[in-house]
Each structure stands twice: as C-alpha cells, then as structure tokens.
Design an enzyme around this catalytic site. Sequence first.
Site, PDB file in Angstrom:
ATOM      1  N   ASP A 150       2.954   8.532   0.489  1.00 11.42           N
ATOM      2  CA  ASP A 150       3.659   9.581   1.234  1.00 11.42           C
ATOM      3  C   ASP A 150       5.166   9.330   1.187  1.00 11.42           C
ATOM      4  O   ASP A 150       5.604   8.196   1.012  1.00 11.42           O
ATOM      5  CB  ASP A 150       3.329   9.543   2.736  1.00 11.42           C
ATOM      6  CG  ASP A 150       1.868   9.574   3.024  1.00 11.42           C
ATOM      7  OD1 ASP A 150       1.122  10.086   2.194  1.00 11.42           O
ATOM      8  OD2 ASP A 150       1.506   9.077   4.108  1.00 11.42           O
TER       9      ASP A 150
HETATM   10  N1  URA Z   1      -2.302   6.082   3.414  1.00 12.29           N
HETATM   11  C1  URA Z   1      -1.387   6.877   3.971  1.00 12.29           C
HETATM   12  O1  URA Z   1      -1.570   7.382   5.075  1.00 12.29           O
HETATM   13  N2  URA Z   1      -0.259   7.108   3.284  1.00 12.29           N
HETATM   14  C2  URA Z   1      -0.010   6.576   2.085  1.00 12.29           C
HETATM   15  O2  URA Z   1       1.050   6.823   1.503  1.00 12.29           O
HETATM   16  C3  URA Z   1      -0.978   5.745   1.512  1.00 12.29           C
HETATM   17  C4  URA Z   1      -2.122   5.514   2.193  1.00 12.29           C
END
Ligand code: URA
Length: 240
Positions: free
Chosen positions: A106
């Site tokens: 993310d």
């Molecule tokens: N889990 C999440 O919530 N975000 C990420 O970027 C990777 C795993």
Amino acid sequence: MMKPERLDKLLSNLGYGVRKDVAYWIRRGWITIDGARATSPAQKVLADQVRLEGAELDHPHGLTIIYHKPLGAVCSRKEDGQLIYEDFPARWIDRKPPLSSIGRLDKDTSGLLIITDDGLLNHQLTSPKKHISKTYAVTLDNPLKGNEKELFASGKLLLEADDRPCLPAELTVINETQATLVLLEGRYHQVRRMFAATGNHVTSLTRTHIGALSLAETGLEPGAYTTTTSEKLMKLVTGE
Ligand code: URA
C-alpha cells in the site's frame, strides 16, 4: 538461446525510444553491432552485439529489482502522486514485457518489494502453494487483546468481503502494540484488514522479509534498489 530480433523492436522494448528514434540514432552513427555501424532499423541482431553510444544495453535479458519501497509511493504505474517507478531510470517504465510489483505494498506501507518482468518468478513468489512467506513489522493503535495469535493461526478468520478464510498466519508479539506477522498469501490490505477484524488499527506497517530475504540484510535505504536475476532472487528468497 536468444533469438535475433529487429534492432528497432529490441530498443523500443527496452524503453529507449520509439522506432523513429532508433532510425535517427542509426543515421547519426550512434548504434553499433559488433563494433560496426548499424545500417537499418530492420537489421536482425542479438542484444549482446549492440552498443548505444558505446554502452551495452540496459538489462536486455530481463530485469528483477529488489527495492526498499518508501512510505507514500504507490506501486501502480498510472495513479496520481508519487510512483515507485520514479526511483528507477525513466526508460524502465516503458519496457516490454512490463515490470510489475510482486505482491504490492500500500501507499502507507514501506519495506521490501520485488519488481520484475518475469511472469514465472511473479507466480512462484505469489502462489500460496509455493509457501513463500512474507513478514511484516506491525505497530498498532490499541494494545493487543491477547487472542490475536490464536485467531490468526486458526485458518478460520474470514475477512469482510472475502469468500474464504485467511490461511493460518503466525503472529509474534513484541509488546502491547508491536508485533510481527508472517503470511503465506497476499490479499488486498491483508494485514490492516486482519487487525481491523480484531477491532484494532495498524498505524505503521513494514514488510521486512520475503521468504529468507531480509530487508535489513540488503542494506537498502528507503527509495534505494538493486538489480538481480530471477535465479539469484529465487536463491535469496528460498535461502538455498
Ligand atoms: N498488508 C497490508 O495491509 N498492506 C500491505 O501493503 C501489505 C500487506
């Protein structure tokens, strides 16, 4: 064995420019094939024979990147805002086959990210059947309740909007608000959604390992990267 291909197609697939650019570079004498001036954009060549302004071509046999994704950058190639691709040479975003992130992170997550143009490597690293783990360092808003370790390990945690429960995941508690979580799959916002299902909120998230490959051991600062081959990467990840 590599097959000879058209000079203009080779260079445009490596992101150097469109075919018209290649014709221009040939006219200027900037491209050589085995030391002799290139004569035509249609000339059939092997990548290793080609020099552009005296330099070897940029990763002509595939590109795999080990990257420390910084906070705030997005893995997509099209969204507004800061893109991870801005940390790489500009031509890489125009390569074909295209680069793609293996198991995206993310915007608000930092850490270890592999980016590759090798579809098989991508499959090997993401398929739950291959059992490649991903380890996350998590900081939480609220203290852990105490039942999270069991719940995550149960294989019964069904996240909102999903139609099957999460695979068993291993939580190691560091203190009331810090833990590491090891996953064998990579669903959308998975770590955040798992903790949300327990009534908590993730305030900081970093991927520290992909299999045996450790971000700390790479020595990469946020935004920095190194390149490797699919074979070497698989060895680093499997620890073999
Ligand atoms: N889990 C999440 O919530 N975000 C990420 O970027 C990777 C795993």
